[in-house]
Design an enzyme around this catalytic site. Structure first.
Site, PDB file in Angstrom:
ATOM      1  CG  ASP A  29       2.892   4.315  -4.051  1.00  0.00           C
ATOM      2  OD1 ASP A  29       1.968   3.486  -3.963  1.00  0.00           O
ATOM      3  OD2 ASP A  29       2.980   5.341  -3.352  1.00  0.00           O
TER       4      ASP A  29
ATOM      5  CG  HIS B 140      -2.043   0.927   1.266  1.00  0.00           C
ATOM      6  ND1 HIS B 140      -2.439   1.703   0.213  1.00  0.00           N
ATOM      7  CD2 HIS B 140      -2.855   1.270   2.294  1.00  0.00           C
ATOM      8  CE1 HIS B 140      -3.448   2.480   0.573  1.00  0.00           C
ATOM      9  NE2 HIS B 140      -3.708   2.254   1.841  1.00  0.00           N
TER      10      HIS B 140
ATOM     11  CG  HIS C 283      -4.261   0.445  -8.165  1.00  0.00           C
ATOM     12  ND1 HIS C 283      -5.601   0.388  -7.860  1.00  0.00           N
ATOM     13  CD2 HIS C 283      -3.728   1.375  -7.369  1.00  0.00           C
ATOM     14  CE1 HIS C 283      -5.867   1.284  -6.932  1.00  0.00           C
ATOM     15  NE2 HIS C 283      -4.753   1.893  -6.607  1.00  0.00           N
TER      16      HIS C 283
HETATM   17  C1  SDX Z   1      -1.414   2.074  -3.336  1.00  0.00           C
HETATM   18  O1  SDX Z   1      -6.158   0.726  -3.205  1.00  0.00           O
HETATM   19  C2  SDX Z   1      -5.656   1.873  -3.466  1.00  0.00           C
HETATM   20  O2  SDX Z   1      -6.317   2.754  -3.978  1.00  0.00           O
HETATM   21  C3  SDX Z   1      -4.220   2.050  -3.050  1.00  0.00           C
HETATM   22  C4  SDX Z   1      -3.553   3.367  -3.478  1.00  0.00           C
HETATM   23  C5  SDX Z   1      -4.168   4.556  -2.781  1.00  0.00           C
HETATM   24  O3  SDX Z   1      -4.041   5.674  -3.323  1.00  0.00           O
HETATM   25  O4  SDX Z   1      -4.671   4.387  -1.640  1.00  0.00           O
HETATM   26  O5  SDX Z   1      -3.675   3.533  -4.884  1.00  0.00           O
HETATM   27  C6  SDX Z   1      -2.065   3.378  -3.112  1.00  0.00           C
HETATM   28  O6  SDX Z   1      -1.372   1.268  -2.448  1.00  0.00           O
HETATM   29  C7  SDX Z   1      -0.910   1.747  -4.719  1.00  0.00           C
HETATM   30  C8  SDX Z   1      -0.325   0.311  -4.814  1.00  0.00           C
HETATM   31  C9  SDX Z   1       1.107   0.355  -4.259  1.00  0.00           C
HETATM   32  N1  SDX Z   1       1.619  -1.024  -4.150  1.00  0.00           N
HETATM   33  C10 SDX Z   1       2.629  -1.447  -4.948  1.00  0.00           C
HETATM   34  O7  SDX Z   1       3.098  -0.799  -5.889  1.00  0.00           O
HETATM   35  C11 SDX Z   1       3.148  -2.834  -4.579  1.00  0.00           C
HETATM   36  C12 SDX Z   1       3.258  -3.697  -5.846  1.00  0.00           C
HETATM   37  N2  SDX Z   1       1.897  -4.009  -6.314  1.00  0.00           N
HETATM   38  C13 SDX Z   1       1.310  -5.265  -5.896  1.00  0.00           C
HETATM   39  O8  SDX Z   1       1.638  -5.646  -4.581  1.00  0.00           O
HETATM   40  C14 SDX Z   1      -0.160  -5.395  -6.292  1.00  0.00           C
HETATM   41  O9  SDX Z   1      -0.248  -4.976  -7.589  1.00  0.00           O
HETATM   42  C15 SDX Z   1      -1.219  -4.679  -5.472  1.00  0.00           C
HETATM   43  C16 SDX Z   1      -1.135  -5.037  -4.040  1.00  0.00           C
HETATM   44  C17 SDX Z   1      -1.105  -3.205  -5.649  1.00  0.00           C
HETATM   45  C18 SDX Z   1      -2.573  -5.136  -6.007  1.00  0.00           C
HETATM   46  O10 SDX Z   1      -2.670  -6.478  -5.762  1.00  0.00           O
HETATM   47  P1  SDX Z   1      -3.991  -7.302  -6.155  1.00  0.00           P
HETATM   48  O11 SDX Z   1      -5.037  -6.442  -6.727  1.00  0.00           O
HETATM   49  O12 SDX Z   1      -4.368  -8.146  -4.975  1.00  0.00           O
HETATM   50  O13 SDX Z   1      -3.516  -8.160  -7.340  1.00  0.00           O
HETATM   51  P2  SDX Z   1      -2.917  -9.594  -7.191  1.00  0.00           P
HETATM   52  O14 SDX Z   1      -1.900  -9.635  -6.102  1.00  0.00           O
HETATM   53  O15 SDX Z   1      -4.046 -10.560  -7.148  1.00  0.00           O
HETATM   54  O16 SDX Z   1      -2.119  -9.731  -8.572  1.00  0.00           O
HETATM   55  C19 SDX Z   1      -2.775 -10.214  -9.743  1.00  0.00           C
HETATM   56  C20 SDX Z   1      -1.648 -10.874 -10.534  1.00  0.00           C
HETATM   57  C21 SDX Z   1      -0.879 -11.909  -9.725  1.00  0.00           C
HETATM   58  O17 SDX Z   1      -0.313 -12.820 -10.659  1.00  0.00           O
HETATM   59  P3  SDX Z   1      -1.084 -14.257 -10.933  1.00  0.00           P
HETATM   60  O18 SDX Z   1      -1.356 -14.861  -9.544  1.00  0.00           O
HETATM   61  O19 SDX Z   1      -2.361 -13.878 -11.644  1.00  0.00           O
HETATM   62  O20 SDX Z   1      -0.119 -15.038 -11.758  1.00  0.00           O
HETATM   63  O21 SDX Z   1      -0.677  -9.867 -10.903  1.00  0.00           O
HETATM   64  C22 SDX Z   1       0.567 -10.175 -10.277  1.00  0.00           C
HETATM   65  C23 SDX Z   1       0.274 -11.126  -9.131  1.00  0.00           C
HETATM   66  O22 SDX Z   1       1.409 -11.953  -8.878  1.00  0.00           O
HETATM   67  N3  SDX Z   1       1.090  -8.898  -9.803  1.00  0.00           N
HETATM   68  C24 SDX Z   1       2.359  -8.522  -9.895  1.00  0.00           C
HETATM   69  C25 SDX Z   1       2.415  -7.231  -9.365  1.00  0.00           C
HETATM   70  N4  SDX Z   1       1.207  -6.869  -8.967  1.00  0.00           N
HETATM   71  C26 SDX Z   1       0.381  -7.905  -9.221  1.00  0.00           C
HETATM   72  N5  SDX Z   1       3.451  -9.168 -10.387  1.00  0.00           N
HETATM   73  C27 SDX Z   1       4.615  -8.482 -10.334  1.00  0.00           C
HETATM   74  N6  SDX Z   1       4.746  -7.209  -9.840  1.00  0.00           N
HETATM   75  C28 SDX Z   1       3.665  -6.571  -9.350  1.00  0.00           C
HETATM   76  N7  SDX Z   1       3.800  -5.341  -8.885  1.00  0.00           N
END
Ligand code: SDX
Length: 426
Positions: free
Chosen positions: A365, A266, A307
């Site tokens: 971010d 997050h 996201h």
């Molecule tokens: C913020 O919610 C908000 O609005 C948050 C925010 C706000 O203003 O409040 O926008 C701020 O928190 C932005 C997000 C910051 N986080 C990051 O940058 C961390 C990296 N991102 C991931 O951890 C992830 O993308 C999340 C947590 C942001 C979202 O995760 P989800 O929606 O639960 O998606 P998921 O984990 O189910 O991923 C779906 C697929 C998976 O692969 P498969 O299982 O389908 O094979 O996408 C992959 C994940 O492994 N994946 C990634 C990835 N993000 C998702 N793979 C590599 N790198 C990534 N960053």
């Protein structure tokens, strides 16, 4: 009223369950599932992927189109034409302020920027190398020990006073966290300065000389505050709403939001992006990290990418990238090594099937940390800045929750543990 219905049939249940469907002003319809409990059923939605936890009129996101509206105004237009305190007024009141309203709002914030002098003693209990987010969680939670005059959550005036105190004091507390970590004296806020200028002078000023802010950096700082102001029902805002639903005081609720924001999935992602860029170190290492990000066996993720809601570009990331170019040009560091790695990383990721299939784009971010680093803010302060910025979103949602009928939040579960058994000593 619900003018639509959803009908649910469940194997083993004779009746067809009719559920009301509500339509908002825009966005997906919602199915009201509250009646399911009386049918002996719960919905199941770990991570709340398909769950609307509340009704709200503050912010709207269309993840498929990359749209973010605050009170109906697109974030791109607010970033271009507005400023952070004007957006604070919008988020709290649902309308942009008139010039007169804005003047009063800004003046009120300026008159609340100091913290009680006793609060300075809290900092001495921490090691100098304590993470500033740990200090901020503690100090913001402690505000409730000082403001007994405005803790009636059912009093709209008390809620407004708390909002002003939090908007005004978060920059002061954030700067105090930084000053404490570098062993410099705390800088008092200066009422003649605008919000972002004041924050920068509290961060980088000192008693030995006058501090002159760079207007380009101050504008970039204000835009970073604005871009992080609110984002619908994200993890930390949902935490604040849930904490608020128990009747906890606003300062304790905001402290819970700060704690939830801290995680690298997050708000901690901006700090994690810089750490990742430092770990990559050189463009020649990017492919290795892209492979790691795609490897399901490797916990590494491309920080600043992906996201839960945006399945298109995060509109804030686009504005942040433009601001990044402006700031680095102003500072004459267009060749910032981290920016070069970040831009190359983005280009490679956006051409890679793994990211394209999963609709993973840079989020808010991805570029913010490069700007903050260029301004001179240390990496461990990045999430503190996010918390400072998001305080208005948290307190607006907290206030909206208490402005109408509400219930304590109490989710249920799918239980898969042992059924009833009698106690027998092992
Ligand atoms: C913020 O919610 C908000 O609005 C948050 C925010 C706000 O203003 O409040 O926008 C701020 O928190 C932005 C997000 C910051 N986080 C990051 O940058 C961390 C990296 N991102 C991931 O951890 C992830 O993308 C999340 C947590 C942001 C979202 O995760 P989800 O929606 O639960 O998606 P998921 O984990 O189910 O991923 C779906 C697929 C998976 O692969 P498969 O299982 O389908 O094979 O996408 C992959 C994940 O492994 N994946 C990634 C990835 N993000 C998702 N793979 C590599 N790198 C990534 N960053």
């Amino acid at each position: 009223m619900a003018d639509k219905k959803a009908r649910l049939t469940v194997d083993g249940l004779e009746e067809v369950i009719e559920l009301p469907v509500y339509t908002g002003t825009t966005g997906p319809d919602v199915v009201d599932v509250r009646a399911l409990t009386s049918k002996g059923l719960f919905t199941y939605d770990p991570g709340f992927v398909s769950t609307a936890a509340c009704e709200s009129s503050i912010t709207y996101i269309d993840g498929a189109k990359g749209v973010l509206l605050h009170g109906g105004y697109p974030i791109e237009q607010l970033a271009e034409n507005s400023d952070y305190l004007e957006v604070c007024f919008l988020l709290l009141n649902g309308e942009l302020p008139t010039p007169e309203q804005k003047e009063v709002f800004v003046k009120t914030v300026k008159n609340h920027t100091m913290v009680h002098e006793q609060m300075t003693h809290f900092f001495n209990g921490f090691r100098r190398d304590a993470h500033p987010m740990a200090i901020m969680v503690a100090v913001v939670g402690a505000l409730s020990a000082f403001y007994h005059d405005s803790l009636d959550i059912d009093d709209a005036h008390h809620r407004e006073v708390c909002a002003f105190r939090l908007i005004a004091k978060m920059p002061t507390i954030a700067a105090m966290c930084y000053k404490y970590s570098i062993g410099q004296p705390f800088q008092y806020p200066r009422n003649e300065l605008d919000y972002a200028d004041n924050f920068l002078q509290m961060m980088f000023g000192n008693p030995c000389e006058d501090y002159v802010t760079n207007p380009v950096l101050a504008k970039a700082m204000d835009r970073i505050f604005l871009l992080h102001a609110d984002h619908e029902q994200n993890a930390s805002t949902s935490t604040v709403r849930l904490a608020g639903s128990s009747g906890a005081n606003p300062f304790a609720c905001i402290a819970s939001g700060i704690a939830a924001l801290w995680g690298p999935a997050h708000g901690g992602a901006n700090e994690a992006v810089l750490t990742m860029l430092q770990e990559i170190g050189d463009e020649s290492n990017i492919d290795e990290f892209i492979q790691r990000a795609k490897d399901p066996e490797d916990s590494f993720r491309l920080m600043g990418f992906g996201h839960r809601v945006y399945r298109n570009f995060d509109p804030r990331a686009k504005v942040m990238k433009q601001t990044c170019d402006e700031v680095l040009a102003e500072l004459g560091i267009e060749n910032d090594p981290f920016l070069k790695i970040a831009k190359r990383l983005e280009q490679i990721a956006l051409e890679d099937d793994y990211f394209i299939q999963r609709k993973l784009y840079p989020n808010v971010d991805f570029y913010s940390g490069i700007i903050l680093k260029a301004i001179g803010i240390p990496t461990n302060m990045f999430t503190v800045i996010f918390a400072l910025s998001r305080t208005i979103g948290w307190i607006s949602h907290w206030s909206e929750f208490h402005s109408g009928p509400n219930k304590i939040g109490r989710p249920r579960q799918l239980y898969t543990g042992p059924t009833k058994r009698d106690y027998e000593k092992k």
